[in-house]
Design a protein around this motif. Structure first.
Motif, short mmCIF file in Angstrom:
data_model
loop_
_atom_site.label_atom_id
_atom_site.label_comp_id
_atom_site.label_asym_id
_atom_site.label_seq_id
_atom_site.Cartn_x
_atom_site.Cartn_y
_atom_site.Cartn_z
N ASP A 171 -37.55 2.37 134.42
CA ASP A 171 -36.11 2.59 134.59
C ASP A 171 -35.80 3.03 136.02
O ASP A 171 -34.84 2.57 136.63
CB ASP A 171 -35.65 3.65 133.59
CG ASP A 171 -34.14 3.77 133.51
OD1 ASP A 171 -33.44 2.83 133.93
OD2 ASP A 171 -33.65 4.81 133.04
N GLN A 172 -36.63 3.92 136.55
CA GLN A 172 -36.40 4.42 137.91
C GLN A 172 -36.54 3.30 138.94
O GLN A 172 -35.72 3.18 139.85
CB GLN A 172 -37.38 5.55 138.22
CG GLN A 172 -37.20 6.15 139.61
CD GLN A 172 -38.17 7.29 139.88
OE1 GLN A 172 -38.77 7.85 138.96
NE2 GLN A 172 -38.34 7.64 141.14
N VAL A 173 -37.58 2.48 138.80
CA VAL A 173 -37.80 1.39 139.76
C VAL A 173 -36.66 0.38 139.67
O VAL A 173 -36.18 -0.13 140.69
CB VAL A 173 -39.16 0.70 139.50
CG1 VAL A 173 -39.29 -0.56 140.35
CG2 VAL A 173 -40.30 1.67 139.82
N ALA A 174 -36.21 0.09 138.46
CA ALA A 174 -35.10 -0.86 138.30
C ALA A 174 -33.85 -0.38 139.04
O ALA A 174 -33.17 -1.16 139.71
CB ALA A 174 -34.79 -1.05 136.81
N MET A 175 -33.57 0.90 138.96
CA MET A 175 -32.39 1.44 139.66
C MET A 175 -32.61 1.46 141.16
O MET A 175 -31.69 1.21 141.94
CB MET A 175 -32.07 2.84 139.12
CG MET A 175 -31.55 2.84 137.69
SD MET A 175 -30.92 4.46 137.16
CE MET A 175 -32.46 5.41 137.13
N GLU A 176 -33.84 1.76 141.59
CA GLU A 176 -34.14 1.77 143.02
C GLU A 176 -33.98 0.38 143.63
O GLU A 176 -33.64 0.26 144.82
CB GLU A 176 -35.57 2.27 143.26
CG GLU A 176 -35.75 3.77 143.02
CD GLU A 176 -37.20 4.20 143.14
OE1 GLU A 176 -38.08 3.30 143.29
OE2 GLU A 176 -37.48 5.41 143.10
N MET A 177 -34.20 -0.64 142.83
CA MET A 177 -34.08 -2.01 143.34
C MET A 177 -32.63 -2.49 143.35
O MET A 177 -32.36 -3.63 143.75
CB MET A 177 -34.96 -2.96 142.52
CG MET A 177 -36.44 -2.71 142.72
SD MET A 177 -37.52 -3.94 141.96
CE MET A 177 -37.13 -5.41 142.91
N GLY A 178 -31.72 -1.64 142.92
CA GLY A 178 -30.31 -1.98 142.98
C GLY A 178 -29.82 -2.83 141.83
O GLY A 178 -28.72 -3.39 141.90
N TRP A 179 -30.60 -2.94 140.76
CA TRP A 179 -30.16 -3.71 139.61
C TRP A 179 -29.15 -2.92 138.80
O TRP A 179 -29.15 -1.69 138.78
CB TRP A 179 -31.35 -4.06 138.70
CG TRP A 179 -32.43 -4.83 139.37
CD1 TRP A 179 -32.35 -5.51 140.56
CD2 TRP A 179 -33.79 -4.99 138.91
NE1 TRP A 179 -33.56 -6.09 140.86
CE2 TRP A 179 -34.47 -5.79 139.87
CE3 TRP A 179 -34.48 -4.54 137.80
CZ2 TRP A 179 -35.80 -6.14 139.73
CZ3 TRP A 179 -35.81 -4.89 137.65
CH2 TRP A 179 -36.46 -5.69 138.62
N ASP A 180 -28.29 -3.63 138.11
CA ASP A 180 -27.33 -3.01 137.20
C ASP A 180 -27.98 -2.94 135.82
O ASP A 180 -28.05 -3.94 135.10
CB ASP A 180 -26.04 -3.84 137.16
CG ASP A 180 -25.00 -3.26 136.22
OD1 ASP A 180 -25.13 -2.06 135.85
OD2 ASP A 180 -24.06 -3.98 135.84
N VAL A 181 -28.49 -1.76 135.47
CA VAL A 181 -29.16 -1.58 134.18
C VAL A 181 -28.10 -1.55 133.08
O VAL A 181 -27.25 -0.66 133.05
CB VAL A 181 -30.01 -0.30 134.16
CG1 VAL A 181 -30.67 -0.13 132.79
CG2 VAL A 181 -31.08 -0.35 135.25
N VAL A 182 -28.15 -2.53 132.18
CA VAL A 182 -27.11 -2.66 131.16
C VAL A 182 -27.59 -2.27 129.77
O VAL A 182 -26.77 -2.16 128.85
CB VAL A 182 -26.56 -4.10 131.13
CG1 VAL A 182 -25.88 -4.44 132.46
CG2 VAL A 182 -27.66 -5.11 130.82
N ALA A 183 -28.89 -2.07 129.59
CA ALA A 183 -29.40 -1.69 128.28
C ALA A 183 -30.69 -0.89 128.43
O ALA A 183 -31.59 -1.29 129.18
CB ALA A 183 -29.64 -2.93 127.42
N ARG A 184 -30.73 0.22 127.68
CA ARG A 184 -31.95 1.04 127.60
C ARG A 184 -32.22 1.29 126.12
O ARG A 184 -31.42 1.92 125.43
CB ARG A 184 -31.78 2.37 128.33
CG ARG A 184 -31.60 2.24 129.85
CD ARG A 184 -31.41 3.61 130.48
NE ARG A 184 -31.34 3.56 131.94
CZ ARG A 184 -30.22 3.40 132.63
NH1 ARG A 184 -29.04 3.27 131.98
NH2 ARG A 184 -30.25 3.37 133.95
N ALA A 185 -33.35 0.79 125.66
CA ALA A 185 -33.72 0.94 124.25
C ALA A 185 -35.14 1.50 124.18
O ALA A 185 -36.10 0.75 123.99
CB ALA A 185 -33.62 -0.39 123.51
N PRO A 186 -35.29 2.83 124.34
CA PRO A 186 -36.63 3.43 124.36
C PRO A 186 -37.43 3.17 123.09
O PRO A 186 -38.66 2.96 123.15
CB PRO A 186 -36.33 4.93 124.53
CG PRO A 186 -34.95 4.99 125.10
CD PRO A 186 -34.23 3.82 124.54
N SER A 187 -36.77 3.15 121.93
CA SER A 187 -37.49 2.94 120.68
C SER A 187 -38.09 1.54 120.60
O SER A 187 -39.11 1.33 119.93
CB SER A 187 -36.56 3.17 119.49
OG SER A 187 -35.46 2.26 119.53
#
Length: 252
Positions: A171-187
């Motif tokens: 998650d951290q790397v995705a944000m550092e790369m400037g992507w727009d994170v639209v879904a987080r499903a940890p389970s």
């Protein structure tokens, strides 16, 4: 030194070359924003881009015809204008030319993944692909075979940490790369994001899957798929390489 009379035709050609170059530069530059911010159709925007290239090459040709003397001792009027036309024309032509060279070398792939047998699924991003010309489904064995031949280095990422910790790092790397994170499903061990190109605003959908690997490790698979275009010009593969490098560097 005695110069022959200046050729008025060369002066007119130099001015024409300069005007063409000054026209080509904004035409090339505006093609991307027209698509990204004003919603101009992708193919039309690319046509504008291509016509800007034609104008630039015309300016370069006329500039060269004016700069190079046709007779010994001939003084060329408009020499400075011709030089400016060459400089501006080459600068304007460079971006379209580099795209053309990339397109010529790049394979006809627009969906790249580290797991071609069981690619991470597009769930949330699949619903965001209105107007996309590429189907959200993975293309199949033919695409997998071509990818393995062209990009044999794209393999699953292994980390010696638990999936929960791996999820946080991904998650951290995705944000550092400037992507727009639209879904987080940890389970489910799934993160989805959208990457937007800075100039034309082309969008690629990304799905990352985190699974347990062995007693204390994690396996990360990533998939990056373009919404439009038969070829991604190698962008998706390079994105996955950069992501893998940054993720592995976090644990070093």
């Amino acid at each position: 030194m005695i110069f022959r009379a200046a050729n008025p035709v060369s002066h007119r050609l130099a001015r024409m070359a300069f005007y063409l170059a000054c026209l080509a530069a904004p035409v090339v530059a505006i093609a991307g924003p027209l698509h990204r911010y004003l919603g101009l159709d992708r193919d039309i925007a690319l046509d504008v881009f291509r016509y800007g290239f034609y104008l630039a090459t015309g300016a370069i040709a006329l500039g060269l015809a004016t700069v190079v003397p046709t007779r010994p001792g001939e003084r060329r009027r408009g020499f400075l204008a011709a030089l400016l036309a060459l400089g501006i024309g080459i600068a304007a032509a460079w971006a379209p030319l580099s795209w053309l060279m990339h397109a010529y070398r790049a394979p006809a792939l627009n969906d790249i993944t580290t797991d071609t047998e069981d690619p991470p699924k597009l769930v949330v991003t699949a619903k965001m692909r209105q107007g996309a010309t590429n189907d959200p489904a993975y293309p199949g064995p033919s695409a997998a075979e071509l990818q393995h031949a062209i990009y044999p280095d794209l393999t699953p990422i292994k980390l010696r940490i638990a999936p929960a910790e791996a999820f946080k790092r991904v998650d951290q790397v995705a944000m550092e790369m400037g992507w727009d994170v639209v879904a987080r499903a940890p389970s489910e061990g799934r993160i989805e994001a959208v990457a937007t190109s800075p100039w034309f605003g082309f969008q690629d959908d990304i799905s990352i899957r985190i699974r347990k690997d062995g007693p204390d490790g994690s396996r990360i698979d990533i998939r990056s798929k373009s919404r439009t275009g038969k070829s991604d010009l190698g962008v998706n593969a390079e994105r996955i390489r950069t992501f893998a490098t940054r993720l592995l560097q976090q644990g070093s």
